[in-house]
Design an enzyme around this catalytic site. Structure first.
Site, short mmCIF file in Angstrom:
data_model
loop_
_atom_site.label_atom_id
_atom_site.label_comp_id
_atom_site.label_asym_id
_atom_site.label_seq_id
_atom_site.Cartn_x
_atom_site.Cartn_y
_atom_site.Cartn_z
N HIS A 128 -3.02 3.90 -4.33
CA HIS A 128 -4.45 3.64 -4.54
C HIS A 128 -5.26 4.90 -4.29
O HIS A 128 -4.84 5.79 -3.55
CB HIS A 128 -4.96 2.49 -3.66
CG HIS A 128 -4.95 2.71 -2.17
ND1 HIS A 128 -3.82 2.96 -1.44
CD2 HIS A 128 -5.96 2.67 -1.25
CE1 HIS A 128 -4.11 3.06 -0.15
NE2 HIS A 128 -5.42 2.90 -0.01
N GLU B 233 -0.91 7.22 2.78
CA GLU B 233 -0.63 6.29 3.89
C GLU B 233 0.84 5.91 3.96
O GLU B 233 1.34 5.52 5.02
CB GLU B 233 -1.48 5.02 3.73
CG GLU B 233 -2.96 5.24 3.99
CD GLU B 233 -3.77 3.95 3.89
OE1 GLU B 233 -4.91 3.95 4.36
OE2 GLU B 233 -3.27 2.95 3.32
N HIS C 160 -2.36 -2.71 4.07
CA HIS C 160 -3.34 -3.23 5.03
C HIS C 160 -4.76 -3.23 4.43
O HIS C 160 -5.74 -2.94 5.11
CB HIS C 160 -3.27 -2.47 6.36
CG HIS C 160 -3.57 -1.00 6.29
ND1 HIS C 160 -2.94 -0.08 7.09
CD2 HIS C 160 -4.44 -0.28 5.53
CE1 HIS C 160 -3.41 1.13 6.83
NE2 HIS C 160 -4.33 1.03 5.89
N HIS D 250 -9.32 4.01 10.59
CA HIS D 250 -10.21 4.42 9.51
C HIS D 250 -11.57 4.80 10.08
O HIS D 250 -12.58 4.16 9.80
CB HIS D 250 -10.34 3.31 8.47
CG HIS D 250 -9.03 2.86 7.90
ND1 HIS D 250 -8.13 2.08 8.60
CD2 HIS D 250 -8.45 3.11 6.69
CE1 HIS D 250 -7.06 1.85 7.83
NE2 HIS D 250 -7.24 2.47 6.68
FE FE2 Z 1 -5.86 2.35 5.10
#
Ligand code: FE2
Length: 308
Positions: free
Chosen positions: A193, A240, A12, A59
């Site tokens: 990431h 995540e 996302h 977030h």
């Molecule tokens: Fe995220």
């Protein structure tokens, strides 16, 4: 009775949303990313789910660091896009399904998963970017959505195993809902990431591809991954991916992998996508059992005739 007809997982990445909003999807850098979702959009247009459950993380948009629920279920009738610092994304307001959401809340909480119930909530790129990738950019989203926000931003997030088991509880909840509804469940976030610190920019394609393989064929192996291992191999924000296991837990143990796409990078993130369907659904499409049964019946008749 409602049923889960498929599970979808997708990164996302916020920059994907910005590329859509700024009409940059045909630029060579972004074309590589968006072309991988063309088949997915075609599949979704055919699947036509009645409801989507989207597992994502907020977030610091709807929840500040003052209040961080581990699992927060959206039970409202609508969820506006959040202002993430440069105005809300120009995407439709997400329509909810309060009846099914409340049913899931009751069933899952009575199964001892302590959800936070959100009767008012904004949704950020964690939810809206995967919606774009799978549904395109329509004026209205084609189906109601039940958001499930998971804390993966403030330590400690839930374990991979806890997420997988919550997926199973969600499936049980959906299957006890009396109305005939076809439900697709999304797991979002990842893949590898890390956005800050000495390892910023980390991408681990080998780990990501193995994760996709196991998600499809051996999800229980993934439930044994610790937070430390996940962050070491996939970066701090790679955590995540525990959210993908909620989606996977809601499916059969054995599934058909309908589609997979992986590319590196988008912004500073590895992008992964997978569609998983129950085997029985894929088999029904192929109509192999019926053909096999006819051939078997013909052979049996021949044997009986010969024996007379
Ligand atoms: Fe995220």
């Amino acid at each position: 009775m409602a049923k889960i007809i498929a599970g979808v997982a997708s990164s996302h990445v916020p920059a994907i949303g910005a590329a859509i909003d700024n009409k940059q999807t045909e630029e060579p850098y972004w074309r590589r990313v968006f072309s991988g979702f063309e088949k997915a959009k075609e599949w979704m247009a055919k699947a036509k789910p009645d409801v989507a459950i989207v597992v994502y993380n907020d977030h610091a948009s709807a929840f500040s660091v003052e209040i961080v629920p581990t699992f927060a279920l959206g039970c409202a009738s609508e969820f506006p896009p959040a202002d993430e610092g440069w105005g809300p994304r120009p995407v439709p307001v997400v329509q909810g399904h309060p009846e099914l959401a409340s049913h899931i809340a009751q069933s899952v909480i009575l199964d001892e998963f302590d959800l936070t119930i959100c009767n008012k909530m904004q949704v950020d790129h964690g939810l809206t970017v995967p919606m774009n990738l799978l549904f395109g950019s329509p004026k209205q989203w084609p189906c109601p959505v039940i958001p499930l926000a998971v804390n993966v931003v403030l330590y400690p997030p839930p374990t991979a195993h806890r997420c997988y088991m919550l997926g199973k509880a969600i499936r049980k909840a959906v299957e006890s809902y009396p109305e005939d509804l076809n439900v697709v469940i999304f797991g979002t976030g990842g893949m590898s990431h890390q956005i800050s610190g000495p390892r910023a920019g980390l991408i681990n394609s080998k780990f990501d591809k193995a994760f996709l393989d196991n998600l499809s064929k051996d999800p229980k192996k993934l439930t044994r991954i610790s937070h430390l291992e996940l962050m070491r191999e996939a970066g701090a924000e790679g955590i995540e991916m525990v959210m993908w296991l909620i989606m996977r837990g809601a499916l059969d143990d054995k599934v058909e992998e309908t589609y997979r796409f992986y590319t590196v990078p988008a912004s500073n993130t590895a992008v992964g996508h997978i569609i998983l369907e129950p085997k029985r659904r894929a088999v029904t499409k192929g109509k192999r059992p019926a053909a096999k049964m006819k051939r078997a019946a013909a052979r049996t008749k021949t044997v009986i005739r010969r024996s007379k």
